[in-house]
Motif scaffolding. Structure first.
Motif, PDB file in Angstrom:
ATOM      1  N   PHE A 255       0.838  -1.204   0.000  1.00  0.00           N
ATOM      2  CA  PHE A 255       0.000   0.000   0.000  1.00  0.00           C
ATOM      3  C   PHE A 255       0.872   1.254   0.000  1.00  0.00           C
ATOM      4  O   PHE A 255       0.689   2.164  -0.806  1.00  0.00           O
ATOM      5  N   SER A 256       1.832   1.302   0.913  1.00  0.00           N
ATOM      6  CA  SER A 256       2.700   2.486   0.956  1.00  0.00           C
ATOM      7  C   SER A 256       3.591   2.558  -0.279  1.00  0.00           C
ATOM      8  O   SER A 256       3.878   3.648  -0.789  1.00  0.00           O
ATOM      9  N   MET A 257       4.004   1.400  -0.782  1.00  0.00           N
ATOM     10  CA  MET A 257       4.859   1.387  -1.977  1.00  0.00           C
ATOM     11  C   MET A 257       4.143   2.030  -3.161  1.00  0.00           C
ATOM     12  O   MET A 257       4.662   2.966  -3.787  1.00  0.00           O
ATOM     13  N   PHE A 258       2.945   1.510  -3.472  1.00  0.00           N
ATOM     14  CA  PHE A 258       2.231   2.037  -4.624  1.00  0.00           C
ATOM     15  C   PHE A 258       1.823   3.495  -4.413  1.00  0.00           C
ATOM     16  O   PHE A 258       1.872   4.302  -5.351  1.00  0.00           O
ATOM     17  N   HIS A 259       1.432   3.843  -3.197  1.00  0.00           N
ATOM     18  CA  HIS A 259       0.991   5.219  -2.963  1.00  0.00           C
ATOM     19  C   HIS A 259       2.161   6.197  -2.935  1.00  0.00           C
ATOM     20  O   HIS A 259       2.025   7.341  -3.384  1.00  0.00           O
ATOM     21  N   ASN A 260       3.307   5.769  -2.440  1.00  0.00           N
ATOM     22  CA  ASN A 260       4.489   6.637  -2.502  1.00  0.00           C
ATOM     23  C   ASN A 260       4.895   6.884  -3.953  1.00  0.00           C
ATOM     24  O   ASN A 260       5.301   7.999  -4.313  1.00  0.00           O
ATOM     25  N   LEU A 261       4.808   5.840  -4.771  1.00  0.00           N
ATOM     26  CA  LEU A 261       5.113   6.022  -6.190  1.00  0.00           C
ATOM     27  C   LEU A 261       4.092   6.938  -6.844  1.00  0.00           C
ATOM     28  O   LEU A 261       4.444   7.801  -7.662  1.00  0.00           O
ATOM     29  N   ARG A 262       2.825   6.778  -6.484  1.00  0.00           N
ATOM     30  CA  ARG A 262       1.789   7.636  -7.057  1.00  0.00           C
ATOM     31  C   ARG A 262       2.019   9.094  -6.664  1.00  0.00           C
ATOM     32  O   ARG A 262       1.776  10.012  -7.466  1.00  0.00           O
ATOM     33  N   ASP A 263       2.485   9.318  -5.450  1.00  0.00           N
ATOM     34  CA  ASP A 263       2.770  10.693  -5.010  1.00  0.00           C
ATOM     35  C   ASP A 263       3.861  11.323  -5.860  1.00  0.00           C
ATOM     36  O   ASP A 263       3.966  12.557  -5.926  1.00  0.00           O
ATOM     37  N   GLN A 264       4.687  10.488  -6.484  1.00  0.00           N
ATOM     38  CA  GLN A 264       5.732  11.002  -7.382  1.00  0.00           C
ATOM     39  C   GLN A 264       5.262  11.045  -8.843  1.00  0.00           C
ATOM     40  O   GLN A 264       6.067  11.254  -9.753  1.00  0.00           O
ATOM     41  N   GLY A 265       3.964  10.809  -9.043  1.00  0.00           N
ATOM     42  CA  GLY A 265       3.410  10.867 -10.390  1.00  0.00           C
ATOM     43  C   GLY A 265       3.453   9.560 -11.138  1.00  0.00           C
ATOM     44  O   GLY A 265       3.120   9.525 -12.333  1.00  0.00           O
ATOM     45  N   ILE A 266       3.834   8.473 -10.462  1.00  0.00           N
ATOM     46  CA  ILE A 266       4.010   7.186 -11.143  1.00  0.00           C
ATOM     47  C   ILE A 266       2.747   6.336 -10.992  1.00  0.00           C
ATOM     48  O   ILE A 266       2.295   6.059  -9.884  1.00  0.00           O
ATOM     49  N   LYS A 267       2.211   5.924 -12.127  1.00  0.00           N
ATOM     50  CA  LYS A 267       1.073   5.009 -12.158  1.00  0.00           C
ATOM     51  C   LYS A 267       1.599   3.615 -12.463  1.00  0.00           C
ATOM     52  O   LYS A 267       2.338   3.420 -13.427  1.00  0.00           O
ATOM     53  N   CYS A 268       1.199   2.636 -11.645  1.00  0.00           N
ATOM     54  CA  CYS A 268       1.767   1.291 -11.771  1.00  0.00           C
ATOM     55  C   CYS A 268       0.757   0.305 -12.344  1.00  0.00           C
ATOM     56  O   CYS A 268      -0.444   0.377 -12.068  1.00  0.00           O
ATOM     57  N   SER A 269       1.282  -0.617 -13.118  1.00  0.00           N
ATOM     58  CA  SER A 269       0.530  -1.809 -13.513  1.00  0.00           C
ATOM     59  C   SER A 269       1.291  -3.014 -12.989  1.00  0.00           C
ATOM     60  O   SER A 269       2.459  -2.908 -12.608  1.00  0.00           O
ATOM     61  N   THR A 270       0.628  -4.141 -12.988  1.00  0.00           N
ATOM     62  CA  THR A 270       1.345  -5.386 -12.791  1.00  0.00           C
ATOM     63  C   THR A 270       0.868  -6.403 -13.814  1.00  0.00           C
ATOM     64  O   THR A 270      -0.222  -6.282 -14.374  1.00  0.00           O
ATOM     65  N   ASN A 271       1.696  -7.361 -14.058  1.00  0.00           N
ATOM     66  CA  ASN A 271       1.462  -8.379 -15.078  1.00  0.00           C
ATOM     67  C   ASN A 271       0.423  -9.381 -14.571  1.00  0.00           C
ATOM     68  O   ASN A 271       0.653 -10.069 -13.581  1.00  0.00           O
ATOM     69  N   ILE A 272      -0.713  -9.426 -15.262  1.00  0.00           N
ATOM     70  CA  ILE A 272      -1.777 -10.365 -14.899  1.00  0.00           C
ATOM     71  C   ILE A 272      -1.908 -11.399 -16.002  1.00  0.00           C
ATOM     72  O   ILE A 272      -2.298 -11.082 -17.127  1.00  0.00           O
ATOM     73  N   THR A 273      -1.559 -12.632 -15.682  1.00  0.00           N
ATOM     74  CA  THR A 273      -1.685 -13.723 -16.641  1.00  0.00           C
ATOM     75  C   THR A 273      -2.901 -14.570 -16.264  1.00  0.00           C
ATOM     76  O   THR A 273      -3.343 -14.556 -15.115  1.00  0.00           O
ATOM     77  N   PRO A 274      -3.467 -15.332 -17.209  1.00  0.00           N
ATOM     78  CA  PRO A 274      -4.714 -16.048 -16.918  1.00  0.00           C
ATOM     79  C   PRO A 274      -4.561 -17.321 -16.098  1.00  0.00           C
ATOM     80  O   PRO A 274      -5.570 -17.933 -15.746  1.00  0.00           O
ATOM     81  N   VAL A 275      -3.348 -17.721 -15.789  1.00  0.00           N
ATOM     82  CA  VAL A 275      -3.180 -18.953 -15.016  1.00  0.00           C
ATOM     83  C   VAL A 275      -3.481 -18.695 -13.540  1.00  0.00           C
ATOM     84  O   VAL A 275      -3.117 -17.650 -12.990  1.00  0.00           O
ATOM     85  N   ILE A 276      -4.183 -19.640 -12.911  1.00  0.00           N
ATOM     86  CA  ILE A 276      -4.431 -19.596 -11.466  1.00  0.00           C
ATOM     87  C   ILE A 276      -3.696 -20.783 -10.854  1.00  0.00           C
ATOM     88  O   ILE A 276      -4.076 -21.941 -11.042  1.00  0.00           O
TER      89      ILE A 276
END
Length: 1009
Positions: free
Chosen positions: A371-392
């Motif tokens: 939570f803090s990682m993604f939000h700290n990056l967002r505070d710097q203007g960075i929008k993140c994605s992550t790789n979502i593959t269809p395998v479970i």
């Protein structure tokens, strides 16, 4: 009919394109129409044929618009057997609905007249019921001719070959079917989506639409990305014919709507015909006709839909790496971009982020406190994605998504067609140009058990050579309730702060020993919902091969739109491979390329081809994902990265993405010196090239941000009419016939951003291009100015139709040469919006500051005037999109909350120029921007007086003050202007408080060009 064309087992194999067409002349043929019927209410023609065995079959012809018809044929079908349901590719559920929808915008009628040997059909449209298209169907031998009757002179534009339809058995239930069409010797064939090859034009190419995890684009033939026969990740079987009637304005196009394997031969086997064919289900295609390619593209996208409006930030610069495998590496990448002042908006986190390769999870050991990682990056203007593959993954019984999928029966079950056939247990694959069988037929887990199908994903090896990946199951995405469940799985990641999705391995890409062609086993039953308003059914996977990835993107898009906390936020997916129609939901990156010049050379043609299929956001990994042979394979060569980044700055999807894992060391532009300094190593030779990577790449990334409004205006327009951001030259200048003749080579390596900015990149090493020089062709009927990035005065214009020899785009940092590493020309009279550089999209507004637009108005040396349409909104809200009927593909939250401004200019006399700035739609008001600027760029021939080239400037009837410099202009509270002598440009500040502004520019006499 020979029974050995395709054996029963061949039906359940991938077939090479040359093998598919090799014996087509031996197939059955449709030779004589025995009878026909015409339903005037639905404007449908049924053509009835007698087969060689005495049975009858029928083909249907239906008119969608006055210049568009649909042709369907299946040797098993009578007229009543053809469904009225639309496919997933089409925006509405049934044919009658889309026909009525289009008729409300352009009503038309169809009339039919019997002739001595067939029927003549004419479509008429408009208030005067003007004729548009004429179709002549000859009964014996069966033949279809299409004529353009919208002009004074009637002329033929398209004709089926004789014979035109071939078909042969493909297994016990299906037929392979080919449509053969006469190919004019002058015609050029362009489009075809992602498919590779040497360039944009595909004459003599053979193509294979079959979604395949084709690393480096060389697995089937081992010839590399310039071999058009390679099946790639994505399928858009849509193409244009240009210049078939050289003396006329005539363009036609064909879309083949079939989710199974589609194959095309563009005059390779016989130069007098082109052919396209299917292997399963109906031959179902749409034919489009018009005089302008842009109109054909609008017609096509009115049927398959247009992309939903995407967030503004996706037009920025993005970075990804398979190997940012810990929180500190992600934060390092962002910190370094900010330290070097390289603008960055997106960070793409690969499967490294997952806990034990469990999709939708985060490994909190390697990425603590996400939570803090993604939000700290967002505070710097960075929008993140992550790789979502269809395998479970099925390794951990406590994995929540796995538990839910098992409990509710949401996974694809292992039920097989012909399970007792030994061929069903032997999986087919290709690698390094060879076919092989990678599995043990006696060791298939859960074969035909009815339990969840067990596949697996292979993510390569780590630095130590250990295999990465997991076994697992696959959501049965042909079921609506499963798609909803899939979409709900994103909640945790987006609650943590994720902003977008990177949809990978979409085929789905499965370990080669778990399925055919690195996908599902061909005989595995999957849920088939390709027909929109019919109950889904179970179908062997090979018959609907390209459908699974479509449903994957759809499920993700619809799920993100439902997420709590993201109300009214535009969502973005960048996906790897799907089928026509998925562009409504997602952008496309074109799979696992490599750091080879071949990939750079095809990058431009590939983006243009995809754009001609309606895609807004598409592109390759800048610099190449996989290794090459340069520099021991440990990094992309510096020259390649410079050239790729420079052209990438003008392409829709702008992401540097590469693999580490012991294969590459780096690819970020700042590392080409830093990597060696950190290790006390000498910078490799040629040292000068390594030293140029950072300043040149940074300069062109910054230029992208200065041009971001231009890109956004194109993105917004694409959602309205399907016109792509990056356009082939003939799309903007269709009257220039030289583009299909002696200047054809230039359509392969030049393109437009929008309608007026022409890009001519260097796509080969300097050693092969006369030291980084290239010829440039400037289209006819306009004059052109070399783009100087507002760093120096404009030079004299160059006449349209000119070929510039040896433009010097050499890599060096001397003086202002960095602005000419990639040649750019701008059309006379163009208006190009520009912005100041931000470190991320929206930075200045986030800091409470204004970020005003400067409209660069180029000299109107043609004296023909010019115009530009500007779109402003908040860049993130779904409600910004134009409100329209949801059933026709409109976002349900669209509310027209945008501002559309039309800017026009023209000369009222030889010394007076009028600029009108009018709000056409005013549903949005910027929070901080209460003014904008105009930069009036002057031709060097314009007469100069005491205040430059302009004597006075009048805004809305009031003469405004002339100031001395930019500092005064920026501080001014009212309209004013000043002349910059060093740039030979007049800058005007306009206070944006009126819906309409008129400017009169008085030039010093004489004013001649």
């Amino acid at each position: 009919m020979p029974s050995s064309i395709f054996s029963a087992d061949d039906a359940y194999k991938f077939i090479k394109v040359e093998d598919y067409f090799s014996r087509y002349k031996e197939w059955e043929k449709l030779e004589t129409v025995a009878s026909y019927t015409f339903d005037p209410d639905s404007e449908t023609f049924a053509l009835n044929f007698k087969k060689s065995n005495g049975d009858t079959c029928s083909a249907l012809i239906q008119f969608v618009q006055k210049d568009t018809f649909r042709f369907r044929f299946n040797p098993n079908n009578k007229p009543a057997d053809y469904t009225q349901s639309n496919t997933s590719s089409i925006i509405m559920d049934d044919f009658e609905s889309i026909k009525k929808h289009l008729e409300t915008k352009n009503d038309f009628k169809v009339t039919a007249t019997e002739t001595s040997d067939g029927i003549e059909i004419i479509t008429r449209g408009g208030p005067e019921e003007d004729p548009s298209l004429k179709m002549v169907i000859t009964f014996s031998p069966f033949n279809i001719e299409v004529f353009n009757v919208s002009e004074a002179e009637v002329f033929k534009v398209w004709q089926t070959a004789s014979p035109g339809i071939y078909y042969t058995a493909n297994g016990p239930e299906d037929h392979a079917i080919i449509q053969a069409v006469n190919k004019p010797a002058t015609a050029k064939y362009i489009g075809f989506g992602e498919q590779g090859g040497h360039g944009l034009e595909k004459n003599t190419a053979q193509l294979n639409y079959f979604n395949f995890d084709n690393m480096r684009y060389r697995q089937v033939y081992d010839q590399g990305p310039l071999d058009s026969r390679e099946p790639l990740y994505h399928s858009d079987p849509f193409f244009f014919e240009f210049n078939g009637v050289p003396s006329k304005k005539s363009v036609n196009a064909v879309f083949v709507d079939n989710p199974g394997q589609v194959l095309v031969d563009v005059g390779y086997l016989n130069s007098s015909r082109y052919m396209f064919g299917t292997r399963f289900g109906d031959l179902d295609y749409y034919f489009f006709l018009n005089g302008e390619p842009a109109h054909v593209l609008r017609d096509f996208t009115s049927i398959v839909g247009r992309p939903r409006l995407k967030p503004r930030y996706i037009l920025g610069y993005h970075q990804g790496c398979y190997g940012y495998d810990s929180r500190d590496k992600l934060e390092w990448a962002v910190q370094k971009h900010r330290e070097y002042q390289i603008p960055l908006d997106g960070l793409h986190v690969d499967v490294d982020v997952q806990h034990e390769y469990q999709t939708f999870t985060v490994d909190t050991q390697k990425f603590p406190d996400p939570f803090s990682m993604f939000h700290n990056l967002r505070d710097q203007g960075i929008k993140c994605s992550t790789n979502i593959t269809p395998v479970i993954s099925n390794k951990d019984p406590n994995y929540q998504t796995y538990k839910e999928g098992l409990e509710h029966g949401y996974f694809v079950a292992d039920n097989r067609y012909e399970p007792d056939n030994p061929a069903s247990k032997s999986y087919q694959c290709y690698g390094s140009g060879n076919e092989y069988r990678p599995n043990n037929p006696d060791a298939i887990e859960g074969f035909n058990s009815g339990q969840p199908f067990t596949g697996g994903v292979y993510y390569g090896n780590d630095d130590s050579g250990n295999e990465l990946g997991t076994p697992g199951h696959y959501a049965d995405l042909g079921r609506k309730e499963v798609r909803k469940w899939w979409g709900d799985q994103y909640k945790y990641l987006f609650d943590m702060g994720l902003e977008m999705v990177w949809q990978d391995m979409t085929t789905p890409a499965i370990r080669e020993n778990c399925g055919d062609m690195k996908g599902f086993p061909f005989r595995l039953y999957v849920t088939d919902d390709f027909l929109s308003d019919q109950e889904a059914k179970l179908t062997p996977a090979i018959k609907v091969w390209n459908l699974y990835s479509y449903n994957l993107h759809k499920a993700t898009y619809e799920g993100l739109n439902r997420l709590e906390g993201r109300e009214n936020r535009r969502n973005f997916i960048v996906g790897r491979g799907s089928f026509t129609g998925s562009h409504r939901f997602a952008g496309l990156w074109t799979g696992d390329n490599a750091s080879d010049w071949d990939f750079l050379q095809m990058n431009v043609a590939q983006v243009l081809s995809l754009g001609m299929c309606g895609l807004a956001i598409c592109g390759q990994d800048i610099g190449g994902f996989e290794t090459s042979n340069e520099d021991d394979g440990k990094w992309a060569s510096p020259e390649l990265l410079i050239r790729w980044t420079a052209v990438g700055a003008f392409l829709p999807w702008f992401r540097n993405h590469y693999v580490r894992k012991g294969r590459k060391e780096f690819q970020e532009p700042f590392m080409y010196e830093q990597y060696f300094r950190e290790r006390n190593l000498p910078v490799p030779e040629p040292k000068s090239l390594y030293e140029m990577v950072l300043p040149i790449c940074k300069a062109y990334i910054e230029l992208r941000y200065r041009l971001l409004q231009l890109f956004y205006d194109c993105l917004f327009q694409n959602s309205l009419d399907g016109m792509p951001i990056c356009r082939p030259m003939f799309l903007n200048d269709p009257a220039d016939q030289s583009l299909y003749n002696d200047k054809q080579a230039f359509i392969e390596n030049q393109f437009f951003v929008g309608k007026d900015m022409l890009i001519a990149p260097i796509l080969e090493p300097q050693s092969e291009t006369n030291g980084g020089k290239r010829d440039i062709y400037l289209p006819q009927d306009s004059n052109w100015y070399c783009f100087v990035n507002n760093k120096m005065p404009l030079g004299s214009y160059v006449e349209g139709g000119t070929t510039i020899r040896d433009f010097d785009a050499n890599l060096n940092l001397n003086g202002e040469h960095i602005n000419f590493i990639i040649p750019v020309y701008v059309r006379s009279g163009a208006i190009i919006p520009m912005l100041e550089v931000e470190q991320y999209v929206g930075q200045r507004n986030a800091e409470g500051k204004a970020h005003p637009i400067t409209l660069n108005v180029y000299p109107d040396s043609d004296l023909t005037g010019g115009e530009y349409t500007l779109y402003l909104d908040d860049g993130v809200s779904r409600s910004s999109a134009i409100k329209d009927n949801v059933e026709q593909g409109c976002d349900e939250l669209a509310n027209s909350e945008y501002r559309q401004t039309l800017i026009t200019h023209s000369y009222t006399n030889s010394t007076q120029r009028q600029i009108d700035i009018t709000r056409v739609h005013d549903g949005y008001s910027p929070k901080y921007e209460d003014h904008f600027f105009l930069a009036i760029l002057h031709d060097p021939s314009e007469t100069k007086g005491s205040s430059g080239c302009l004597d006075k400037v009048v805004v809305n009837g009031q003469r405004i003050a002339a100031l001395s410099d930019s500092t005064e202009l920026n501080a001014a509270a009212e309209e004013s202007w000043y002349y910059n002598k060093s740039l030979n440009t007049s800058f005007i500040k306009v206070i944006d408080r009126k819906a309409s502004n008129m400017l009169l520019l008085e030039y010093f006499k004489p004013n001649s060009f």
